[in-house]
Design a protein around this motif. Sequence first.
Motif, PDB file in Angstrom:
ATOM      1  N   TYR A 144       0.869  -1.177   0.000  1.00 57.23           N
ATOM      2  CA  TYR A 144       0.000   0.000   0.000  1.00 57.23           C
ATOM      3  C   TYR A 144       0.905   1.227   0.000  1.00 57.23           C
ATOM      4  O   TYR A 144       1.782   1.364   0.868  1.00 57.23           O
ATOM      5  CB  TYR A 144      -0.925   0.039   1.224  1.00 57.23           C
ATOM      6  N   HIS A 145       0.678   2.119  -0.973  1.00 54.31           N
ATOM      7  CA  HIS A 145       1.515   3.316  -1.062  1.00 54.31           C
ATOM      8  C   HIS A 145       0.716   4.609  -1.169  1.00 54.31           C
ATOM      9  O   HIS A 145       1.304   5.684  -1.190  1.00 54.31           O
ATOM     10  CB  HIS A 145       2.480   3.195  -2.241  1.00 54.31           C
ATOM     11  N   GLY A 146      -0.634   4.523  -1.239  1.00 51.25           N
ATOM     12  CA  GLY A 146      -1.412   5.752  -1.264  1.00 51.25           C
ATOM     13  C   GLY A 146      -2.616   5.683  -2.183  1.00 51.25           C
ATOM     14  O   GLY A 146      -2.894   4.644  -2.800  1.00 51.25           O
ATOM     15  N   ARG A 147      -3.315   6.822  -2.295  1.00 51.88           N
ATOM     16  CA  ARG A 147      -4.578   6.886  -3.024  1.00 51.88           C
ATOM     17  C   ARG A 147      -4.553   7.867  -4.198  1.00 51.88           C
ATOM     18  O   ARG A 147      -5.602   8.124  -4.784  1.00 51.88           O
ATOM     19  CB  ARG A 147      -5.703   7.285  -2.061  1.00 51.88           C
ATOM     20  N   THR A 148      -3.403   8.453  -4.513  1.00 49.20           N
ATOM     21  CA  THR A 148      -3.309   9.256  -5.733  1.00 49.20           C
ATOM     22  C   THR A 148      -3.206   8.319  -6.927  1.00 49.20           C
ATOM     23  O   THR A 148      -3.040   7.114  -6.765  1.00 49.20           O
ATOM     24  CB  THR A 148      -2.075  10.167  -5.673  1.00 49.20           C
ATOM     25  N   ASN A 149      -3.253   8.862  -8.145  1.00 45.39           N
ATOM     26  CA  ASN A 149      -3.273   7.966  -9.310  1.00 45.39           C
ATOM     27  C   ASN A 149      -2.009   7.114  -9.381  1.00 45.39           C
ATOM     28  O   ASN A 149      -2.082   5.901  -9.584  1.00 45.39           O
ATOM     29  CB  ASN A 149      -3.456   8.770 -10.599  1.00 45.39           C
ATOM     30  N   LEU A 150      -0.840   7.724  -9.209  1.00 42.68           N
ATOM     31  CA  LEU A 150       0.404   6.953  -9.269  1.00 42.68           C
ATOM     32  C   LEU A 150       0.482   5.961  -8.115  1.00 42.68           C
ATOM     33  O   LEU A 150       0.819   4.787  -8.323  1.00 42.68           O
ATOM     34  CB  LEU A 150       1.609   7.891  -9.236  1.00 42.68           C
ATOM     35  N   THR A 151       0.160   6.394  -6.912  1.00 41.36           N
ATOM     36  CA  THR A 151       0.298   5.482  -5.775  1.00 41.36           C
ATOM     37  C   THR A 151      -0.800   4.425  -5.743  1.00 41.36           C
ATOM     38  O   THR A 151      -0.603   3.352  -5.177  1.00 41.36           O
ATOM     39  CB  THR A 151       0.356   6.247  -4.445  1.00 41.36           C
ATOM     40  N   MET A 152      -1.950   4.684  -6.353  1.00 46.82           N
ATOM     41  CA  MET A 152      -2.928   3.608  -6.536  1.00 46.82           C
ATOM     42  C   MET A 152      -2.372   2.536  -7.464  1.00 46.82           C
ATOM     43  O   MET A 152      -2.586   1.337  -7.248  1.00 46.82           O
ATOM     44  CB  MET A 152      -4.246   4.144  -7.098  1.00 46.82           C
TER      45      MET A 152
END
Length: 434
Positions: A144-152
């Motif tokens: 899990y790295h985040g909820r932005t487009n790249l990190t999704m």
Amino acid sequence: LVTAIPGPKSLEALQRRSEATSGGLGLAFPAVIERASDAILLDIDGNQIIDLGSGIGVTGVGNSAPRVVDRVIDQVQAFTHTCFTVAPYMGYIEVCEKLNALTPGTFKKKSLLVNSGAEAVENAIKIARHYTKRQAIVVFEHSYHGRTNLTMAMTAKNMPYKEGFGPFASEIYRMPMAYPFRFDGDDAACSAETLDVVTHKIEKEIGAKNVAAIVIEPIQGEGGFIVPPKGFLPGLAKFAKDNGIVFVADEVQTGFGRTGKMFAVEHENVDADLITTAKGIAGGFPLAGVTGRAEMLDSVHASGLGGTFGGNPVACAAALGAIATIEEEKLVDRANVIGKIMVDALNAMAMKYSVIGEIRGAGAMQAIELIKPGTIEPNSEAMSAVIKYCQQKGVLTLSAGTYSNVIRLLPPLVMPEHLLVEALGIIDEAFASL
């Protein structure tokens, strides 16, 4: 507790929440909080709730920690914003100096401050790509790295994080994760065999010369507190170094004493090229950082990095207060004390309840993976039942895991032992009630 959870005032407020806020927002605990201190949340009905979540690992130094509050008040009275890249200020510089000193590695380091863990990961990718002149990014199952487009795109789990939000950023390649509980063999074999598969896939399917960065959580957070076996992280770091790849440790959930070391990579003496931080950095204020090799941070052209609110002066003041609290109250050591209390109690439960498949973690970051007895088949129903029982008894716990079958415990590092023991007793009751 003075009412049921949720109480009448919380029920009314939760109805207002439903009317006013996006239906896309989740709800882990059905009570509305009015005040909080250290490890107790007080809801608007007057119930005292024992907090084993720390706002997902954020309030490690406790809620409204005195050193954080004092510094924030002083900073708010001085000024609240200039934008560091417009008119700089000392707080930003001092936080970066602290990060450069505290993160592992004897090489020259520099830092960048932003607002959130996802933003830190994005900036680490920007830096790695700019420095290496390569594009491919390697990530792992259960990550899990985040909820932005790249990190999704970097995050492994589809529901709820990615469902319906694509298309996602390209040049992201997912590798198998060394997950000992779900590997048929001992830890040494798990480490060696998974590492062999990962390096082979990178070499043959991507081309090591095309990889800008390998990004991994030293202990996976949302994925279920998966602790890779000894040797896996050092092996990845060596492969990265040998191939000119930037090794990025995502320490957003594991940093700032949570695992019994200041940073989790220290458990195996791994020097990451870049470390991303957030959550526990600022006692509840939105702040995040990228820290690493100076030549990498300096490789980006002037004004290529930044952002209006990144390193906000009030958040920086909070971070300096939080770091001072960790250092002066010896909270890294305290995480190990808390961890031992939890591990002893949880292992005793595992001996009694066959629904518990594994207890794992490090320091004050512990998890319980639940299974159908006699198998390793995930048991999400048992997880939900235990969490609901704890809620009704006034104990906040969090869920996790790719298979939605893990209970994770992230108590504040300042939690008094009697509260921790009480909360663990209620978890024991919850398992007995299944």
